[in-house]
Scaffold this active site. Structure first.
Site, PDB file in Angstrom:
ATOM      1  CG  ASP A 145      40.423 -80.908  71.064  1.00  0.00           C
ATOM      2  OD1 ASP A 145      40.024 -79.999  70.557  1.00  0.00           O
ATOM      3  OD2 ASP A 145      39.882 -81.160  72.510  1.00  0.00           O
ATOM      4  CG  ASP A 158      37.977 -74.243  72.108  1.00  0.00           C
ATOM      5  OD1 ASP A 158      36.998 -73.351  71.938  1.00  0.00           O
ATOM      6  OD2 ASP A 158      38.528 -74.499  73.276  1.00  0.00           O
TER       7      ASP A 158
HETATM    8  N1  GLY Z   1      40.413 -76.199  73.414  1.00  0.00           N
HETATM    9  C1  GLY Z   1      40.558 -75.928  74.943  1.00  0.00           C
HETATM   10  C2  GLY Z   1      41.282 -74.738  75.261  1.00  0.00           C
HETATM   11  O1  GLY Z   1      41.482 -73.640  74.677  1.00  0.00           O
HETATM   12  O2  GLY Z   1      41.401 -74.764  76.493  1.00  0.00           O
END
Ligand code: GLY
Length: 396
Positions: free
Chosen positions: A118, A177
Site C-alpha cells: 500500500d 486495490d
Molecule cells: N485497500 C483496502 C480497501 O479499499 O479497503
C-alpha cells in the site's frame, strides 16, 4: 413569423438543445466548490485540533461513536496529509500547508516498509501532492525509496506485486486495490530514469487485466496465484461473495486504470477503466443518488449500507477519465461525477460541522464481512471527495 404562444415552446426547445450540446461545465454549476471547501475547512480545523500527536492518524469512528486513529503503518495513514494538501491547493492559506507538511513528514518512516503493497496510498497521497504543490526537495527521496520498497514485492516469475503475504491458505494473493499503487512506480520511473519500475507496472497491470475482470467489466477482489503466475483461485475478502462486485473494488479498478492510462497512454487501460465505469454506472442496483451499496450483489439490497467512499473515488476517477473519452461519453462521465458530488455534498452524506468525529463524509463501509467500520466515516472518502471537487473546479 412566430406566433406569441409558440415562443415559450421554442425557447424551451432551444434550452434543451443547448443543454444537450454544451458540456456540464458550461451550464450552471451544481456544486458550489468554494462553499464546500469553506465547510471542509471548518471541519478539518476541528479534526486537527483533536489530533495534536502526529503518530495517531485519523481513520474512522468505532461502533460506539468514538474516534478511531491508526498508526503510520496502516494503509490509510497517508490520506490525512493528502487531504490537508488539497485544502492548501484550493485555499493557498499557509496554515493548511504547515499542517500538511507536518502530517506528510509523519509518514516518512514508511518509505522503508517492504511488508505492505500500500505504499502508493501511504506515500504518494501525502508526499506526491506535497512535491507537486511545493517542489520541496526533501519529498523526492522519500518517494523514490518508497517506490524501491514497493518493487521488492514484485516477483518476475509471477509477474505481479504481491498484496498480502497469505490469504485463505494461498501464498500469492493480489487484490484489485493494488492498481492504485502503480502511480508511485510510474512517477519514480520518470523521475529516476529507472525504466524497470515502468515495465513492472505494465506487467502487473496486464496480468490484472487478464485475470481479475469478468466479461461484464466487473472485477474480482482477490486473485490467488502460484509461484509461476498461474491463477489458483478468485476470491473476495471485503465483498459479499467471491463472485460479487464489491463496490470499492470497482472504484479502485476505474481509478487505477485511468491513472495508468495517463502514465502510459496504452489504450487497453483506458478501455478497461471505461468498461468498469459503465458496469458501475449502469448497474440496476446503483441507487438514484449514485452512491452504491457496499457491494452491488449484497444479499439484503435495498436494506444494505451504502459506501460513500466508493462513490467519492469513482467521482474523482470519472472526472479524469472523461478527458480521455469522445464527447458523448465524456459528457456522460462528467454528469455522473457531478451527480455523485451533489449527493456527497448534501446533508445525507456530508456531515454537519462538529459531527462525524469531524470527518467530512458519512456512510462508508470499510469491511462488512469483518464488521469493521460499517456505516462509518473513512479518511479516504474525505481525500477523494476533496480531490473530486478540485477536479470539478478545473473543468473548462
Ligand atoms: N485497500 C483496502 C480497501 O479499499 O479497503
Amino acid at each position: 413569423m412566430l406566433r406569441p404562444t409558440s415562443f415559450p415552446r421554442l425557447l424551451a426547445a432551444l434550452c434543451l438543445a443547448i443543454s444537450v450540446v454544451l458540456p456540464t461545465s458550461a451550464q450552471q454549476r451544481k456544486i458550489k466548490v468554494q462553499q464546500e471547501f469553506a465547510r471542509a475547512g471548518q471541519q478539518l480545523t476541528r479534526l486537527l485540533q483533536t489530533h495534536p500527536d502526529v503518530t495517531k492518524f485519523p481513520y474512522s469512528s468505532r461502533p460506539d461513536g468514538s474516534l478511531k486513529d491508526m498508526p503510520s503503518e496502516w494503509w490509510t495513514s497517508g490520506f490525512f496529509g493528502g487531504t490537508l494538501w488539497y485544502m492548501y491547493e484550493y485555499t493557498k492559506q499557509p496554515q493548511w500547508r504547515q499542517a500538511a507538511e507536518r502530517w506528510t513528514m509523519a509518514m516518512a518512516r514508511e518509505q522503508h516498509n517492504t511488508g505492505t503493497h500500500d505504499l502508493g496510498f501511504m506515500l504518494y497521497c501525502p508526499f506526491g501532492n506535497g512535491l507537486r504543490l511545493t517542489q520541496n526537495p526533501a519529498y523526492q527521496p522519500v518517494l523514490l525509496t518508497g517506490a524501491k520498497s514497493l518493487a521488492t514485492r514484485f516477483d518476475p516469475e509471477v509477474g505481479l506485486i504481491k498484496s498480502w503475504n497469505e490469504f485463505a491458505g494461498y501464498q500469492y494473493p493480489v487484490i484489485i486495490d493494488n492498481m492504485m499503487n502503480l502511480e508511485l512506480l510510474c512517477w519514480a520511473a520518470r523521475t529516476s530514469g529507472d525504466s524497470t519500475l515502468r515495465r513492472l507496472s505494465i506487467t502487473h497491470a496486464d496480468n490484472t487485466l487478464k485475470n481479475h475482470f469478468r466479461p461484464d467489466g466487473s472485477t474480482y477482489h482477490v486473485v490467488c496465484y502460484d509461484e509461476h503466475g498461474q491463477v489458483l483461485a478468485r476470491k473476495t475478502a471485503q465483498g459479499a461473495a467471491d463472485n460479487s462486485a464489491w463496490a470499492r473494488g470497482q472504484a479502485w479498478a476505474i481509478y487505477g486504470y485511468t491513472t495508468l492510462y495517463r502514465d502510459t497512454k496504452l489504450t487497453r487501460y483506458r478501455e478497461q477503466a471505461r468498461q468498469t465505469a459503465d458496469f458501475f454506472l449502469n448497474h440496476p442496483n446503483l441507487p438514484a443518488d449514485k452512491i452504491p451499496y457496499w457491494d452491488f450483489n449484497a444479499p439484503g439490497i435495498p436494506r444494505e449500507e451504502r459506501d460513500a467512499s466508493a462513490a467519492a473515488i469513482v467521482a474523482s476517477a470519472l472526472l479524469e477519465l472523461q478527458q480521455y473519452c469522445p464527447a458523448p461519453d465524456a459528457k456522460r462521465y462528467r454528469r455522473a461525477a457531478e451527480q455523485i458530488l451533489v449527493s456527497l455534498s448534501s446533508p445525507a452524506y456530508l456531515a454537519a460541522v462538529g459531527e462525524n468525529n469531524n470527518f467530512l463524509i458519512k456512510h462508508c463501509v470499510a469491511h462488512k464481512p469483518a464488521k469493521a467500520e460499517v456505516d462509518a466515516p473513512l479518511t479516504y472518502a474525505d481525500y477523494y471527495y476533496l480531490e473530486a471537487l478540485l477536479r470539478y473546479n478545473q473543468l473548462k
